[in-house]
Motif scaffolding. Structure first.
Motif, PDB file in Angstrom:
ATOM      1  N   ASP A 124       0.881  -1.165   0.000  1.00 11.11           N
ATOM      2  CA  ASP A 124       0.000   0.000   0.000  1.00 11.11           C
ATOM      3  C   ASP A 124       0.922   1.218   0.000  1.00 11.11           C
ATOM      4  OD1 ASP A 124       0.844   0.445   2.616  1.00 11.11           O
ATOM      5  OD2 ASP A 124      -1.007  -0.246   3.531  1.00 11.11           O
ATOM      6  N   ASP A 125       0.442   2.365   0.386  1.00  7.86           N
ATOM      7  CA  ASP A 125       1.286   3.556   0.286  1.00  7.86           C
ATOM      8  C   ASP A 125       2.383   3.642   1.343  1.00  7.86           C
ATOM      9  OD1 ASP A 125      -0.547   3.999   2.295  1.00  7.86           O
ATOM     10  OD2 ASP A 125      -0.731   6.139   1.897  1.00  7.86           O
ATOM     11  N   GLN A 126       2.298   2.865   2.437  1.00 10.29           N
ATOM     12  CA  GLN A 126       3.301   2.953   3.496  1.00 10.29           C
ATOM     13  C   GLN A 126       3.916   1.605   3.883  1.00 10.29           C
ATOM     14  OE1 GLN A 126       0.626   5.114   6.277  1.00 10.29           O
ATOM     15  NE2 GLN A 126       2.393   6.446   6.530  1.00 10.29           N
ATOM     16  N   THR A 127       3.153   0.530   3.797  1.00 13.13           N
ATOM     17  CA  THR A 127       3.620  -0.766   4.274  1.00 13.13           C
ATOM     18  C   THR A 127       3.460  -1.830   3.202  1.00 13.13           C
ATOM     19  OG1 THR A 127       1.457  -1.343   5.187  1.00 13.13           O
ATOM     20  CG2 THR A 127       3.014  -0.245   6.680  1.00 13.13           C
ATOM     21  N   GLN A 128       4.095  -2.964   3.475  1.00 15.72           N
ATOM     22  CA  GLN A 128       3.916  -4.140   2.626  1.00 15.72           C
ATOM     23  C   GLN A 128       3.805  -5.348   3.548  1.00 15.72           C
ATOM     24  OE1 GLN A 128       6.729  -4.614  -0.531  1.00 15.72           O
ATOM     25  NE2 GLN A 128       5.402  -6.030  -1.593  1.00 15.72           N
ATOM     26  N   ASN A 129       2.769  -6.149   3.339  1.00 17.69           N
ATOM     27  CA  ASN A 129       2.529  -7.334   4.151  1.00 17.69           C
ATOM     28  C   ASN A 129       3.061  -8.568   3.444  1.00 17.69           C
ATOM     29  OD1 ASN A 129       1.169  -5.567   5.782  1.00 17.69           O
ATOM     30  ND2 ASN A 129      -0.854  -6.371   5.352  1.00 17.69           N
ATOM     31  N   ALA A 130       3.388  -9.568   4.245  1.00 18.81           N
ATOM     32  CA  ALA A 130       3.842 -10.840   3.690  1.00 18.81           C
ATOM     33  C   ALA A 130       3.392 -11.966   4.607  1.00 18.81           C
ATOM     34  CB  ALA A 130       5.361 -10.858   3.560  1.00 18.81           C
ATOM     35  N   GLU A 131       2.941 -13.066   4.002  1.00 18.93           N
ATOM     36  CA  GLU A 131       2.655 -14.260   4.788  1.00 18.93           C
ATOM     37  C   GLU A 131       3.997 -14.897   5.113  1.00 18.93           C
ATOM     38  OE1 GLU A 131       0.058 -16.703   2.496  1.00 18.93           O
ATOM     39  OE2 GLU A 131      -1.657 -15.367   2.795  1.00 18.93           O
ATOM     40  N   VAL A 132       4.152 -15.318   6.364  1.00 16.70           N
ATOM     41  CA  VAL A 132       5.419 -15.876   6.820  1.00 16.70           C
ATOM     42  C   VAL A 132       5.191 -17.213   7.513  1.00 16.70           C
ATOM     43  CG1 VAL A 132       6.547 -13.629   7.053  1.00 16.70           C
ATOM     44  CG2 VAL A 132       5.337 -14.591   9.002  1.00 16.70           C
ATOM     45  N   VAL A 133       6.273 -17.962   7.645  1.00 14.11           N
ATOM     46  CA  VAL A 133       6.266 -19.234   8.365  1.00 14.11           C
ATOM     47  C   VAL A 133       7.282 -19.108   9.488  1.00 14.11           C
ATOM     48  CG1 VAL A 133       6.813 -21.691   8.207  1.00 14.11           C
ATOM     49  CG2 VAL A 133       5.658 -20.543   6.310  1.00 14.11           C
ATOM     50  N   GLU A 134       6.865 -19.449  10.710  1.00 10.03           N
ATOM     51  CA  GLU A 134       7.805 -19.391  11.831  1.00 10.03           C
ATOM     52  C   GLU A 134       8.788 -20.545  11.727  1.00 10.03           C
ATOM     53  OE1 GLU A 134       8.069 -18.703  16.622  1.00 10.03           O
ATOM     54  OE2 GLU A 134       6.107 -19.007  15.716  1.00 10.03           O
ATOM     55  N   LEU A 135      10.060 -20.251  11.987  1.00 12.14           N
ATOM     56  CA  LEU A 135      11.108 -21.260  11.925  1.00 12.14           C
ATOM     57  C   LEU A 135      11.298 -21.929  13.285  1.00 12.14           C
ATOM     58  CD1 LEU A 135      13.761 -19.210   9.908  1.00 12.14           C
ATOM     59  CD2 LEU A 135      12.150 -20.905   9.022  1.00 12.14           C
ATOM     60  N   LEU A 136      11.629 -23.192  13.255  1.00 14.51           N
ATOM     61  CA  LEU A 136      12.000 -23.913  14.469  1.00 14.51           C
ATOM     62  C   LEU A 136      13.432 -23.550  14.847  1.00 14.51           C
ATOM     63  CD1 LEU A 136      10.634 -27.432  13.470  1.00 14.51           C
ATOM     64  CD2 LEU A 136       9.572 -25.788  15.035  1.00 14.51           C
ATOM     65  N   PRO A 137      13.795 -23.684  16.118  1.00 11.78           N
ATOM     66  CA  PRO A 137      15.178 -23.404  16.503  1.00 11.78           C
ATOM     67  C   PRO A 137      16.190 -24.224  15.690  1.00 11.78           C
ATOM     68  CG  PRO A 137      13.821 -23.554  18.458  1.00 11.78           C
ATOM     69  CD  PRO A 137      12.958 -23.959  17.295  1.00 11.78           C
ATOM     70  N   SER A 138      15.836 -25.459  15.344  1.00  5.11           N
ATOM     71  CA  SER A 138      16.753 -26.285  14.546  1.00  5.11           C
ATOM     72  C   SER A 138      16.927 -25.731  13.130  1.00  5.11           C
ATOM     73  CB  SER A 138      16.256 -27.730  14.484  1.00  5.11           C
ATOM     74  OG  SER A 138      14.964 -27.784  13.907  1.00  5.11           O
ATOM     75  N   ASP A 139      15.921 -25.008  12.612  1.00  5.58           N
ATOM     76  CA  ASP A 139      16.033 -24.381  11.287  1.00  5.58           C
ATOM     77  C   ASP A 139      16.948 -23.168  11.315  1.00  5.58           C
ATOM     78  OD1 ASP A 139      14.158 -26.187  10.279  1.00  5.58           O
ATOM     79  OD2 ASP A 139      12.471 -24.832  10.700  1.00  5.58           O
ATOM     80  N   MET A 140      17.144 -22.570  12.485  1.00  3.93           N
ATOM     81  CA  MET A 140      17.906 -21.329  12.596  1.00  3.93           C
ATOM     82  C   MET A 140      19.385 -21.552  12.903  1.00  3.93           C
ATOM     83  SD  MET A 140      14.884 -19.116  14.492  1.00  3.93           S
ATOM     84  CE  MET A 140      15.980 -18.457  15.649  1.00  3.93           C
ATOM     85  N   VAL A 141      19.814 -22.817  12.946  1.00  9.33           N
ATOM     86  CA  VAL A 141      21.225 -23.112  13.213  1.00  9.33           C
ATOM     87  C   VAL A 141      22.080 -22.526  12.087  1.00  9.33           C
ATOM     88  CG1 VAL A 141      22.928 -24.959  13.409  1.00  9.33           C
ATOM     89  CG2 VAL A 141      20.707 -25.161  14.546  1.00  9.33           C
ATOM     90  N   GLY A 142      23.103 -21.783  12.447  1.00 10.17           N
ATOM     91  CA  GLY A 142      24.006 -21.200  11.470  1.00 10.17           C
ATOM     92  C   GLY A 142      23.583 -19.839  10.942  1.00 10.17           C
ATOM     93  N   MET A 143      22.394 -19.395  11.313  1.00  8.43           N
ATOM     94  CA  MET A 143      21.922 -18.089  10.861  1.00  8.43           C
ATOM     95  C   MET A 143      22.443 -16.984  11.764  1.00  8.43           C
ATOM     96  SD  MET A 143      17.946 -18.683   9.887  1.00  8.43           S
ATOM     97  CE  MET A 143      17.468 -19.816   8.600  1.00  8.43           C
TER      98      MET A 143
END
Length: 128
Positions: A104-123
């Protein structure tokens, strides 16, 4: 622009600044991700799926969690969310962008998926 519309724009900017969480966002997987600092609001809404339209009998109903991330456009300069990017909030929760909706004129929305702690290894992790 009408006075009311201008005041709504100012109110939305205050809402995003005050209610948003600090986060870092980066492309993943990437050999050397360079995170950007952003402000994001994540809305987790639960909605009923499967019930017959126009009824309230709850006979084939289940709930789904559809988190939506709200990004402020061009903050930092030139930033826009892209499918596949990952962001980590200041609270340590990670999300991957799935579907980016039209801005829209100020924001942009996005559908997201929450990551598990095991998915975030190395990030990269959010640091103050």
């Amino acid at each position: 622009m009408s006075r009311f519309r201008n005041e709504m724009r100012i109110a939305r900017a205050i809402l995003h600044r005050e209610m948003g969480d600090g986060a870092i966002i980066f492309a993943w997987p990437n050999a050397n991700p360079t995170p950007l600092r952003i402000q994001v609001r994540v809305h987790e809404k639960y909605q009923a799926l499967g019930d017959m339209a126009g009824t309230n009998f709850h006979y084939a109903e289940m709930q789904t969690n559809s988190p939506i991330a709200v990004f402020w456009l061009n903050s930092p300069e030139g930033f826009a969310p892209v499918r596949g990017m990952v962001f980590i909030t200041e609270y340590g929760r990670g999300y991957r962008i799935e579907t980016v909706m039209p801005p829209d004129d100020q924001t942009q929305n996005a559908e997201v998926v929450e990551l598990l702690p095991s998915d975030m290894v190395g990030m990269p992790q959010y640091t103050v």
